[in-house]
Structure formats: structure tokens, C-alpha cells
Design an enzyme around this catalytic site. Structure first.
Site, short mmCIF file in Angstrom:
data_model
loop_
_atom_site.label_atom_id
_atom_site.label_comp_id
_atom_site.label_asym_id
_atom_site.label_seq_id
_atom_site.Cartn_x
_atom_site.Cartn_y
_atom_site.Cartn_z
N PHE A 1 -0.39 31.74 4.82
CA PHE A 1 -0.70 32.06 6.21
C PHE A 1 -0.56 30.85 7.13
O PHE A 1 -0.65 30.99 8.35
CB PHE A 1 -2.16 32.52 6.35
CG PHE A 1 -2.48 33.81 5.67
CD1 PHE A 1 -2.26 35.02 6.30
CD2 PHE A 1 -3.03 33.83 4.39
CE1 PHE A 1 -2.58 36.22 5.68
CE2 PHE A 1 -3.35 35.02 3.76
CZ PHE A 1 -3.13 36.22 4.41
N ALA B 1 0.34 28.49 9.57
CA ALA B 1 1.41 28.36 10.57
C ALA B 1 0.80 28.27 11.96
O ALA B 1 -0.31 28.74 12.19
CB ALA B 1 2.33 29.58 10.52
N THR C 1 6.18 38.38 11.15
CA THR C 1 5.73 38.90 12.44
C THR C 1 6.75 39.85 13.05
O THR C 1 7.97 39.70 12.80
CB THR C 1 5.50 37.73 13.43
OG1 THR C 1 5.28 38.26 14.74
CG2 THR C 1 6.71 36.81 13.50
N TYR D 1 8.84 30.51 17.93
CA TYR D 1 7.88 31.02 16.94
C TYR D 1 8.55 32.10 16.07
O TYR D 1 8.51 32.04 14.84
CB TYR D 1 6.63 31.58 17.64
CG TYR D 1 5.77 32.41 16.73
CD1 TYR D 1 5.05 31.81 15.70
CD2 TYR D 1 5.69 33.80 16.87
CE1 TYR D 1 4.28 32.58 14.83
CE2 TYR D 1 4.92 34.56 16.02
CZ TYR D 1 4.22 33.95 15.00
OH TYR D 1 3.47 34.71 14.15
N ASN E 1 0.36 43.90 15.91
CA ASN E 1 -0.73 43.14 16.56
C ASN E 1 -2.01 43.15 15.74
O ASN E 1 -2.78 44.13 15.78
CB ASN E 1 -0.97 43.71 17.96
CG ASN E 1 0.13 43.29 18.93
OD1 ASN E 1 1.30 43.64 18.72
ND2 ASN E 1 -0.21 42.54 19.94
N LEU F 1 -5.08 39.85 23.56
CA LEU F 1 -5.63 40.79 24.52
C LEU F 1 -7.06 41.24 24.19
O LEU F 1 -7.95 41.15 25.06
CB LEU F 1 -4.72 42.03 24.63
CG LEU F 1 -5.24 43.10 25.59
CD1 LEU F 1 -5.20 42.61 27.03
CD2 LEU F 1 -4.44 44.40 25.43
N PHE G 1 -0.97 41.70 32.35
CA PHE G 1 0.35 41.12 32.64
C PHE G 1 1.41 42.22 32.79
O PHE G 1 2.08 42.56 31.82
CB PHE G 1 0.76 40.15 31.53
CG PHE G 1 -0.15 38.96 31.38
CD1 PHE G 1 -0.66 38.31 32.51
CD2 PHE G 1 -0.48 38.47 30.12
CE1 PHE G 1 -1.48 37.19 32.37
CE2 PHE G 1 -1.30 37.36 29.98
CZ PHE G 1 -1.81 36.72 31.10
N1 UFG Z 1 -1.93 40.83 27.66
C1 UFG Z 1 -2.44 40.93 28.96
N2 UFG Z 1 -3.34 39.98 29.34
C2 UFG Z 1 -3.74 38.96 28.53
C3 UFG Z 1 -3.21 38.86 27.22
C4 UFG Z 1 -2.30 39.84 26.82
O1 UFG Z 1 -2.11 41.83 29.72
O2 UFG Z 1 -4.53 38.13 28.97
C5 UFG Z 1 -0.97 41.85 27.21
C6 UFG Z 1 0.38 41.27 26.83
O3 UFG Z 1 1.21 41.20 27.95
C7 UFG Z 1 0.84 42.27 25.77
C8 UFG Z 1 -0.45 42.78 25.12
O4 UFG Z 1 -1.48 42.46 26.06
O5 UFG Z 1 1.47 43.35 26.40
C9 UFG Z 1 -0.76 42.11 23.81
O6 UFG Z 1 -0.69 40.71 23.98
P1 UFG Z 1 -1.17 39.67 22.86
O7 UFG Z 1 -0.96 38.31 23.44
O8 UFG Z 1 -2.52 40.04 22.38
O9 UFG Z 1 -0.18 39.94 21.68
P2 UFG Z 1 1.42 39.87 21.67
O10 UFG Z 1 1.89 41.30 21.54
O11 UFG Z 1 2.00 39.09 22.76
O12 UFG Z 1 1.63 38.96 20.40
C10 UFG Z 1 1.41 39.37 19.11
C11 UFG Z 1 1.02 38.19 18.23
C12 UFG Z 1 2.13 37.18 18.18
C13 UFG Z 1 3.41 37.84 17.82
C14 UFG Z 1 3.68 39.04 18.72
C15 UFG Z 1 4.88 39.80 18.32
O13 UFG Z 1 -0.12 37.58 18.74
O14 UFG Z 1 1.83 36.20 17.23
O15 UFG Z 1 2.56 39.92 18.66
O16 UFG Z 1 4.69 40.26 17.04
F1 UFG Z 1 4.44 36.99 17.98
#
Ligand code: UFG
Length: 320
Positions: free
Chosen positions: A71, A73, A115, A139, A168, A188, A206
Site C-alpha cells: 500500500f 505510496a 487505482t 499519480y 473511491n 469528499l 467542485f
Molecule cells: N469534491 C468536491 N469538494 C471537495 C472534494 C471533492 O466537490 O472538497 C468532489 C470531487 O470534485 C469529486 C468527488 O468529490 O467529484 C470525489 O473527490 P475525492 O477527492 O474524494 O476523490 P477523487 O474521485 O478525486 O479521487 C479518488 C482517490 C484518488 C484517485 C481517484 C481516481 O482519492 O486517489 O479517486 O481513482 F486517484
């Protein structure tokens, strides 16, 4: 004995707990750069660093290791764009170091944290393993490169590997003893719960103009205990299969839906601000999880409600 590299981190610590509860002997190795010593529930703990092969070799000499779950990373997408060297050095070179030490000690089984970021902007949904890989950030590239290295080591050196591509990861342990604690937190669900609790001013959504029913991004949130189970099943099936497997529920939930469910479960309002899109966010990421069912017999059981309930319980009673 199973070596869990990065077993003090979020998904690693839940996997260690699950393995122990199912009768496995586990040693955790971690450099504690991001992980938490309190999250480690096995008595066998070693400080080791992927950059330091001697520290890894000492672990392999001290314990009789059959298999490795890896894990360790860096995981922050935004940081990987700003500082790619840190990501390629730790994630890619660090994994090559680990493989060198494994092979030198005749250990040939590895289960790996990959991922959904390897897919980049998806061409269709749900995403199966045959979907084109085309990461849009360093990443995602580090994880895809490592998958390729495994495939070549499988052919050349007989390495058995399963790369699990998480969608996620979310939620915390059902018994409340361990949970999610990133610093800084970018995900999120913990951010929504912190806003509800009053530990932060609000949650920033976002983007509200995506091509989705409510205009916000859809993701496939998978409970960390379901992920932990998948790692055990991967270890149990590793001599039969080497390759990649997607791990998700195959159900999508939008950002607005997450906020609504969190408000319902906590019984409190979530202060919410609507902002423009974050760079690099695809509209929809949803897993096709058939292969995980066929090869591992893996069927996730936790609901979205379980995810928010366990995460809320952790947020209220955090131990680290
Ligand atoms: N989001 C918001 N506000 C925030 C944070 C997130 O609106 O403050 C939204 C993002 O735009 C996204 C969703 O919530 O649409 C989920 O965002 P996360 O940051 O929780 O997760 P991600 O989907 O961006 O990322 C996850 C993992 C990463 C991986 C990615 C793709 O955390 O490690 O999925 O697999 F790279």
C-alpha cells in the site's frame, strides 16, 4: 506470514485488521511518513522505507514472509502534478526496490494498491478492466507503470501479482477502532462530515455543470472494509491469477447526493458552497465489478449509508 507495506495507512490498516480477524499472521512495515502507529493492530511492526533496501531486507530476514500486500505510496493527485519527481521516485522506484528485495528472498506473491486513476477520462461507464488506460496525472501514471512492471516480472521471474484498482475508498471500521485520517484531507466524505461537525467552514462543491442528472460529479464509493476483504481474497487466489481487477460497487453517487445522505444521517445541515470545476475531475467514474466476483468471489456488502455512518462515528470519536 503476510507483509503489509504501508500497513499504518488508511486502507492498509483496515486490511491488516481484517487479516488478523481471519486468522492470518501479519507484519506491518511502514516509514510513518503518512501513516499512524495507532492504526497498526498487529504486534509485529517494523519501521522500513521503500527508498532503503537494507531496511526492507531486514524485515524479510526477520520474518518468514510468504506474500506481500503493498500500500505504501503517495496518493495526492494535485501534489503529483506539482511534484512528479516525488511520486515517480517513491511510488515507482520504491516498488522496484521492494520487488528486488522480494525476489532476492524468494518471495513471489504481491497484491498491490492500484487505482481508477489509471483510466483517466473514461470512454464508457461502468469501467471494466478492458477499458483503455490513459492516466491524466503523474499519480495515475505511477500506478499504471507499476502494473506494467508486474506484468513483465510475471513473465520473466514468475512473480504472481494482483493489482486492485480501487474506485473511491471510503468509510471507517464498523467497530470504530480505526478510520481515515489524512493530512491534509482532500477526500469528499471526510470533508463533508468535518463541515457538518463545524471543524471547517463549509464544503466546496467542485462543479455543478457536469453532464450528470444533478450537475455534480458521480463516483463509485466503496467501503474500506469491502476493500480489505478483497485483499484477503486476492492473497487466497494469487497462485491462480495474475492481473488487474477493478474494485467498486458499480453504483454511482453524486456529490450532492453524498451531502444529502450525510445531512440525513447526522441530522445536521452541511454548510455548502458551489464552486467551479476542479482540474482533472471526470464527470462519472463507476466500476464494472464483474471480474472481481468471478475471480475472487468478491461481492461488496456495505451500503452508502454504512459508509457515511462509520465515517461519522469516526469523525466524532477519532483516535488519531
Ligand atoms: N469534491 C468536491 N469538494 C471537495 C472534494 C471533492 O466537490 O472538497 C468532489 C470531487 O470534485 C469529486 C468527488 O468529490 O467529484 C470525489 O473527490 P475525492 O477527492 O474524494 O476523490 P477523487 O474521485 O478525486 O479521487 C479518488 C482517490 C484518488 C484517485 C481517484 C481516481 O482519492 O486517489 O479517486 O481513482 F486517484
Amino acid at each position: 506470514m503476510i507483509l503489509v507495506m504501508g500497513g499504518a495507512g488508511y486502507i492498509g490498516s483496515h486490511t491488516v485488521k481484517h487479516l488478523i480477524e481471519n486468522g492470518y499472521e501479519v507484519v506491518v512495515a511502514d516509514n510513518l511518513s503518512m501513516g499512524h502507529r495507532e492504526a497498526v493492530t498487529t504486534p509485529h511492526f517494523e519501521i522500513a522505507d521503500l527508498a532503503d533496501k537494507d531496511s526492507l531486507d531486514r524485515v524479510f530476514k526477520k520474518y518468514k514472509i510468504d506474500s506481500v500486500i503493498h500500500f505504501a505510496a503517495f496518493i495526492a493527485v494535485g501534489e503529483s502534478v506539482e511534484n512528479p519527481a516525488k511520486y515517480y521516485r517513491n511510488n515507482v522506484i520504491g516498488t522496484i526496490n521492494l520487488l528486488d528485495v522480494m525476489l532476492a528472498n524468494n518471495v513471489k506473491n504481491i497484491v498491490f494498491s492500484s487505482t481508477a486513476a489509471v483510466f483517466g477520462n473514461p470512454e464508457y461507464t461502468p469501467i471494466d478492466e478492458a477499458h483503455k488506460t490513459s492516466p491524466i496525472n503523474p499519480y495515475g501514471w505511477t500506478k499504471l507503470m507499476i502494473e506494467k512492471i508486474f506484468a513483465d516480472y510475471h513473465t520473466a521471474y514468475g512473480l504472481n501479482y494482483i493489482a486492485l484498482r480501487y474506485f473511491n475508498a471510503s468509510g471507517c471500521s464498523t467497530d470504530g477502532t480505526i478510520g481515515e485520517s489524512h493530512n491534509p484531507e482532500t477526500h469528499l466524505i471526510p470533508l463533508v462530515l468535518k463541515a457538518i461537525k463545524g471543524d471547517r467552514e463549509n464544503i466546496k462543491v467542485f462543479g455543478t455543470d457536469y453532464d450528470t442528472p444533478d450537475g455534480t460529479c458521480i463516483r463509485d464509493y466503496i467501503h474500506v472494509e469491502d476493500l480489505a476483504l478483497a485483499h484477503r481474497l486476492a492473497i487466497e487466489n494469487i497462485s491462480k491469477f495474475s492481473g488487474t481487477i477493478n474494485l467498486g460497487t458499480s453504483t454511482g453517487t453524486s456529490v450532492k447526493e453524498i451531502i444529502n445522505i450525510a445531512e440525513k444521517i447526522t441530522g445536521r445541515p452541511c454548510p455548502t458552497v458551489f464552486e467551479s470545476r476542479r482540474a482533472g475531475d471526470p464527470a462519472i467514474l463507476c466500476a464494472d465489478n464483474k471480474k472481481a466476483g468471478e475471480i475472487l468471489g468478491w461481492h461488496p456488502t456495505h451500503t452508502m449509508e454504512d459508509i457515511i455512518k462509520t465515517a461519522w462515528n469516526w469523525e466524532l470519536n477519532k483516535k488519531y
